[in-house]
Design an enzyme around this catalytic site. Structure first.
Site, PDB file in Angstrom:
ATOM      1  N   LYS A 110       4.319   0.268   5.775  1.00  0.00           N
ATOM      2  CA  LYS A 110       3.358   1.366   5.917  1.00  0.00           C
ATOM      3  C   LYS A 110       4.040   2.732   6.000  1.00  0.00           C
ATOM      4  O   LYS A 110       3.417   3.748   5.719  1.00  0.00           O
ATOM      5  CB  LYS A 110       2.471   1.122   7.133  1.00  0.00           C
ATOM      6  CG  LYS A 110       1.560  -0.073   6.917  1.00  0.00           C
ATOM      7  CD  LYS A 110       0.533  -0.218   8.023  1.00  0.00           C
ATOM      8  CE  LYS A 110      -0.454  -1.315   7.708  1.00  0.00           C
ATOM      9  NZ  LYS A 110       0.114  -2.666   7.911  1.00  0.00           N
TER      10      LYS A 110
HETATM   11  C1  LIG Z   1      -0.441  -3.751   7.237  1.00  0.00           C
HETATM   12  C2  LIG Z   1       0.469  -4.912   7.017  1.00  0.00           C
HETATM   13  C3  LIG Z   1       0.171  -5.915   6.065  1.00  0.00           C
HETATM   14  C4  LIG Z   1      -1.118  -5.919   5.254  1.00  0.00           C
HETATM   15  O1  LIG Z   1      -1.185  -4.847   4.368  1.00  0.00           O
HETATM   16  P1  LIG Z   1      -2.528  -4.550   3.546  1.00  0.00           P
HETATM   17  O2  LIG Z   1      -2.372  -3.200   2.959  1.00  0.00           O
HETATM   18  O3  LIG Z   1      -3.617  -4.631   4.569  1.00  0.00           O
HETATM   19  O4  LIG Z   1      -2.660  -5.591   2.532  1.00  0.00           O
HETATM   20  C5  LIG Z   1       1.092  -6.942   5.876  1.00  0.00           C
HETATM   21  N1  LIG Z   1       2.232  -6.996   6.588  1.00  0.00           N
HETATM   22  C6  LIG Z   1       2.556  -6.057   7.504  1.00  0.00           C
HETATM   23  C7  LIG Z   1       3.824  -6.197   8.273  1.00  0.00           C
HETATM   24  C8  LIG Z   1       1.695  -4.978   7.754  1.00  0.00           C
HETATM   25  O5  LIG Z   1       2.018  -4.061   8.682  1.00  0.00           O
END
Ligand SMILES: *Cc1c(COP(=O)(O)O)cnc(C)c1O
Length: 458
Positions: A110
């Protein structure tokens, strides 16, 4: 380039405007008016550094930002990563590679989107000379990444609601030990859903949200999706030319945001074999891709908590492009999902190049062990979900969404050895600053008001 809403009832917006408002006023999500064909450009982009590629890519969309300024924003956004390549590819064997997306400041993918979004917010504040208050709710990773992206930014306050006692201790420390005075982590009595519901109530008070210039930080922001397209193209360009079209990207997903970004890059000319949607026990997306059934259940806790989601909000963008950019059809489908909680399709074109899997907690543990035994490589529980039924692929790239040290309990229990990271160790010695509040919109609004500084004039 202008941006329109998936529901077709919003005027076209510039990039900066669409990023600033986040959700389109008609309730839809912003999408590019047209997805450009970048296949020619992509050939020329081979060999570029990550930031250089990111600049070239955003130039196609952020046409209202001057390129010199764009360059500064991108270079600063990615200055806090701890790997020179930002998103390195690791080869595990002849067929399988991992794209490590955890080298950002909060050790989850993210950061790629939120470090850049933080810079875009900062730019907006400087242009409008109005401070903004960013509000979000989190079950862990998003809050940490959003806070880090906005740390110490002039004219920006960030308020993050999280369920008290229900985020991991390290995730809580990432939010509460920053030492920055513009950061307000709010521990809410109740569950994530309670926090989310009170957040909706706060935004529902239009007069309030206008009076403090409130902005939502969540996964539907256009800039987040576009920022995520870049690492797909970057990885794809690193593949041997002969492998590119035969490679499947495997994406551990909850909100569908990450896999959507790859799919969009593909629509813009990144030719691949397909995508694999890897879910945990919250398998709404797996059910959809394996049987066309998109019916919502309750989100259940799992070892991969950032994927404990039943409402895949970014799915709407996929539907929109999948039905030929038809906003009317998208509106009808979204209305059906809302009223009946169900949507079924027999339209093969939507499913096309997507396959899916589901992994429960026992399999996640087995996979962490097996990957370690086979390759000497430690994966976190989210990334583990990607290692299922890979035999059918000629080549694949698994997106690693978090560093294993972020989920030390699961990794340690499973492998019998600790997983650590220096940035997380440092947090353990810092003071926790959190603001406990009930899940009540009035109390949250009063808290936000109490933190307003006199308007800054520059
Ligand atoms: C947010 C997150 C996901 C999922 O991502 P999406 O955009 O909701 O598909 C998967 N793994 C981790 C470690 C995350 O922080």
């Amino acid at each position: 380039m202008k941006f329109v809403s998936t529901r077709g009832q919003t005027e076209p917006h510039s990039f900066s405007e669409a990023v600033r408002i986040g959700l389109a006023p008609d309730g839809g999500l912003f999408v590019p008016e047209q997805l450009p064909d970048l296949s020619e450009q992509m050939r020329e982009w081979e060999g570029l550094s990550y930031t250089e590629l990111c600049i070239r890519f955003f130039q196609q969309f952020a046409t209202d930002i001057e390129v010199g300024e764009l360059r500064e924003l991108v270079e600063e956004a990615y200055s806090k990563f701890d790997h020179e390549e930002l998103a390195p590819l690791k080869r595990l064997d002849e067929r399988i590679q991992v794209l490590e997306l955890f080298h950002g400041p909060t050790l989850a993918f993210k950061d790629f989107a939120l470090q850049l979004l933080g810079k875009l917010y900062e730019r907006q504040v400087a242009l409008s000379r109005e401070s903004i208050n960013v509000l979000g709710a989190t079950s862990g990773d998003t809050g940490a990444a959003a806070i880090n992206g906005l740390l110490g930014k002039d004219g920006v306050n960030i308020f993050i609601l999280y369920p008290d006692g229900r985020v991991s201790p390290l995730q809580e420390r990432q939010m509460t030990c920053t030492g920055e005075s513009n950061v307000y982590p709010i521990s809410i009595t109740g569950s994530f859903d309670d926090a989310q519901a009170s957040l909706k109530d706060v935004f529902g008070d239009g007069a309030f949200s206008r009076s403090v210039n409130l902005s939502a930080v969540n996964s539907i922001n256009l800039a987040r999706i576009l920022a995520q397209c870049v690492y797909y193209i970057y990885a794809w360009l690193k593949l041997p030319g002969s492998e590119r079209a035969n490679t499947t990207f495997v994406v551990p997903t909850g909100n569908f945001g990450n896999v959507l970004a790859g799919w969009m890059a593909c629509r813009m000319g990144m030719e691949v074999a397909g995508f694999r949607v890897a879910t945990n026990r919250n398998d709404i997306l797996h059910r959809f891709f394996s049987s066309g059934d998109y019916s919502m259940g309750e989100a259940m806790a799992s070892l991969a908590p950032s994927m404990d989601i039943q409402v895949a909000s970014n799915f709407e963008r996929f539907l929109y492009f999948g039905c030929g950019a038809d906003a009317e059809k998208t509106r009808a489908v979204m209305a059906q999902v809302k009223s009946e909680g169900v949507f079924e399709t027999s339209d093969g074109s939507l499913v096309g190049s997507m396959s899916s899997t589901r992994m429960d907690d026992a399999e996640i543990r087995e996979t962490i062990q097996e990957v370690y035994r086979k390759y000497g490589y430690v994966v976190d529980p989210h990334t583990a979900c990607g290692f299922k039924d890979l035999d059918e692929f000629e080549h694949c790239v698994i997106l690693s969404t978090a560093h294993p040290a972020k989920f030390p309990e699961t990794v340690e229990e499973t492998l019998g050895q600790p997983s650590t990271h220096p940035s997380l160790e440092a947090l353990k010695h810092r003071e926790i600053v959190a603001y406990p509040l009930p899940a009540d919109a009035e109390e949250i609004k009063a808290f936000i008001l109490s933190k307003q500084n006199p308007v800054q004039t520059k």
